[in-house]
Design a protein around this motif. Structure first.
Motif, PDB file in Angstrom:
ATOM      1  N   VAL A  39      -6.178   0.815  -6.757  1.00 61.59           N
ATOM      2  CA  VAL A  39      -7.526   1.087  -6.198  1.00 61.59           C
ATOM      3  C   VAL A  39      -7.403   1.645  -4.939  1.00 61.59           C
ATOM      4  N   LEU A  40      -8.430   2.574  -4.433  1.00 65.40           N
ATOM      5  CA  LEU A  40      -8.511   3.084  -3.116  1.00 65.40           C
ATOM      6  C   LEU A  40      -9.108   1.921  -2.351  1.00 65.40           C
ATOM      7  N   VAL A  41      -8.509   1.285  -1.375  1.00 65.99           N
ATOM      8  CA  VAL A  41      -9.055   0.134  -0.489  1.00 65.99           C
ATOM      9  C   VAL A  41      -9.421   0.838   0.772  1.00 65.99           C
ATOM     10  N   GLY A  42      -9.197   2.137   1.425  1.00 72.33           N
ATOM     11  CA  GLY A  42      -9.594   2.379   2.633  1.00 72.33           C
ATOM     12  C   GLY A  42      -9.151   3.684   3.100  1.00 72.33           C
ATOM     13  N   VAL A  43      -9.460   4.314   4.086  1.00 73.65           N
ATOM     14  CA  VAL A  43      -8.887   5.529   4.657  1.00 73.65           C
ATOM     15  C   VAL A  43      -8.789   5.471   6.167  1.00 73.65           C
ATOM     16  N   GLY A  44      -8.036   6.590   6.626  1.00 80.88           N
ATOM     17  CA  GLY A  44      -7.748   6.665   8.070  1.00 80.88           C
ATOM     18  C   GLY A  44      -6.477   7.464   8.088  1.00 80.88           C
ATOM     19  N   GLY A  45      -5.658   7.336   9.311  1.00 89.12           N
ATOM     20  CA  GLY A  45      -4.959   8.079   9.579  1.00 89.12           C
ATOM     21  C   GLY A  45      -4.612   8.387  11.400  1.00 89.12           C
ATOM     22  N   GLN A 102      -8.890   3.659  -9.229  1.00 88.66           N
ATOM     23  CA  GLN A 102     -10.147   3.338  -9.048  1.00 88.66           C
ATOM     24  C   GLN A 102     -10.528   3.819  -7.730  1.00 88.66           C
ATOM     25  N   VAL A 103     -11.903   4.226  -7.513  1.00 90.02           N
ATOM     26  CA  VAL A 103     -12.182   4.670  -6.263  1.00 90.02           C
ATOM     27  C   VAL A 103     -13.598   4.328  -6.216  1.00 90.02           C
ATOM     28  N   PRO A 104     -14.187   3.860  -5.050  1.00 91.99           N
ATOM     29  CA  PRO A 104     -15.451   3.401  -4.774  1.00 91.99           C
ATOM     30  C   PRO A 104     -16.563   4.709  -4.905  1.00 91.99           C
ATOM     31  N   ILE A 157      -3.877   3.492  -0.797  1.00 83.31           N
ATOM     32  CA  ILE A 157      -4.011   2.887  -2.269  1.00 83.31           C
ATOM     33  C   ILE A 157      -3.060   1.551  -2.470  1.00 83.31           C
ATOM     34  N   HIS A 158      -4.047   0.551  -3.010  1.00 85.40           N
ATOM     35  CA  HIS A 158      -3.471  -0.790  -3.258  1.00 85.40           C
ATOM     36  C   HIS A 158      -2.506  -0.377  -4.511  1.00 85.40           C
ATOM     37  N   ARG A 159      -1.223  -0.507  -4.360  1.00 86.61           N
ATOM     38  CA  ARG A 159      -0.392  -0.131  -5.408  1.00 86.61           C
ATOM     39  C   ARG A 159      -0.581  -1.157  -6.915  1.00 86.61           C
ATOM     40  N   LEU A 189       0.778  -1.179  -0.068  1.00 87.91           N
ATOM     41  CA  LEU A 189       0.014  -0.062  -0.028  1.00 87.91           C
ATOM     42  C   LEU A 189       0.900   1.223   0.080  1.00 87.91           C
ATOM     43  N   THR A 190       0.219   2.293  -0.569  1.00 82.33           N
ATOM     44  CA  THR A 190       0.580   3.660  -0.296  1.00 82.33           C
ATOM     45  C   THR A 190      -0.646   4.331   0.484  1.00 82.33           C
ATOM     46  N   LEU A 191       0.058   4.824   1.616  1.00 79.50           N
ATOM     47  CA  LEU A 191      -0.925   5.530   2.470  1.00 79.50           C
ATOM     48  C   LEU A 191      -0.481   6.974   2.083  1.00 79.50           C
ATOM     49  N   LEU A 192      -1.579   7.711   1.360  1.00 84.56           N
ATOM     50  CA  LEU A 192      -1.283   9.008   0.683  1.00 84.56           C
ATOM     51  C   LEU A 192      -1.935  10.161   1.760  1.00 84.56           C
ATOM     52  N   PRO A 193      -1.232  11.068   2.247  1.00 82.60           N
ATOM     53  CA  PRO A 193      -1.880  12.066   2.974  1.00 82.60           C
ATOM     54  C   PRO A 193      -2.691  12.811   1.905  1.00 82.60           C
ATOM     55  N   ILE A 194      -3.995  13.505   2.614  1.00 85.39           N
ATOM     56  CA  ILE A 194      -4.629  14.012   1.801  1.00 85.39           C
ATOM     57  C   ILE A 194      -4.375  15.403   1.717  1.00 85.39           C
ATOM     58  N   ASP A 195      -4.023  16.293   0.797  1.00 87.11           N
ATOM     59  CA  ASP A 195      -3.656  17.388   0.473  1.00 87.11           C
ATOM     60  C   ASP A 195      -5.004  18.241   0.304  1.00 87.11           C
TER      61      ASP A 195
END
Length: 174
Positions: A77-83, A36-38, A71-73, A9-15
């Motif tokens: 595809v976007l597989v989740g959110v958090g932080g 891809q985004v749900p 993001i699943h590289r 995964l890449t955990l991408l900070p939301i800017d």
């Protein structure tokens, strides 16, 4: 703001630019990130995105301590959110939270994400403790936190969630 990289995964900070695409809708976010985004970004609703956008708009230095897109590289595809739930407090504690989308659960992605967040937090010298909360029952999140080295710390009633358990892991001694 730097992404956090785990095995898959890449955990991408939301800017702020990514928030604009996110608020415009899943198709705009997908185009912005080329993945891809749900349709539904969180089973908990959009309030957390609006709140964290406001925090970041007020103080850009808060960015690394709030939301990330998981993001699943390989699958793009976007597989989740958090932080994180904010910067470290005065005692050096940060709290993590995560959500992996239903189609990607039971694949070890929640554990990979939680461990990535914990490891990233401990790269900051002022972080002494990472904690998380679960519902006060045995569930998959409890197992995820245990796999990441977290230990049960406390039980209490949360005004929004009801009975919850608090978990924590202390910075490893150097």
């Amino acid at each position: 703001m730097s992404p956090i990289t785990t095995a898959r995964l890449t955990l991408l900070p939301i800017d702020l630019y990514t928030y604009e695409a996110l608020f415009a809708g899943s198709s705009d976010l997908a185009a912005h990130l080329s993945i891809q985004v749900p349709e539904i970004l969180s089973e908990f609703g959009m309030d957390i995105f609006r709140y964290t956008h406001g925090v970041l708009a007020d103080d850009a230095s808060e960015g690394p301590w709030w939301l990330y897109l998981f993001i699943h590289r390989a699958e793009k595809v976007l597989v989740g959110v958090g932080g994180y739930k904010g910067k470290p407090d005065q005692s050096g504690m940060v709290e993590i939270g995560y959500e992996v989308y239903p189609g990607y659960r039971n694949q070890g992605l929640a554990t990979e994400t939680a461990q990535g967040l914990i490891d990233n937090a401990f790269k900051h010298p002022d972080v002494k403790i990472v904690q998380a909360h679960t519902l006060a029952e045995m569930n998959p999140s409890v197992r995820v936190l245990e796999k990441c080295g977290m230990r049960f710390n406390d039980a209490f009633d949360d005004p929004n969630e009801g009975p919850v358990w608090q978990w924590k892991v202390v910075r490893p001694k150097q």
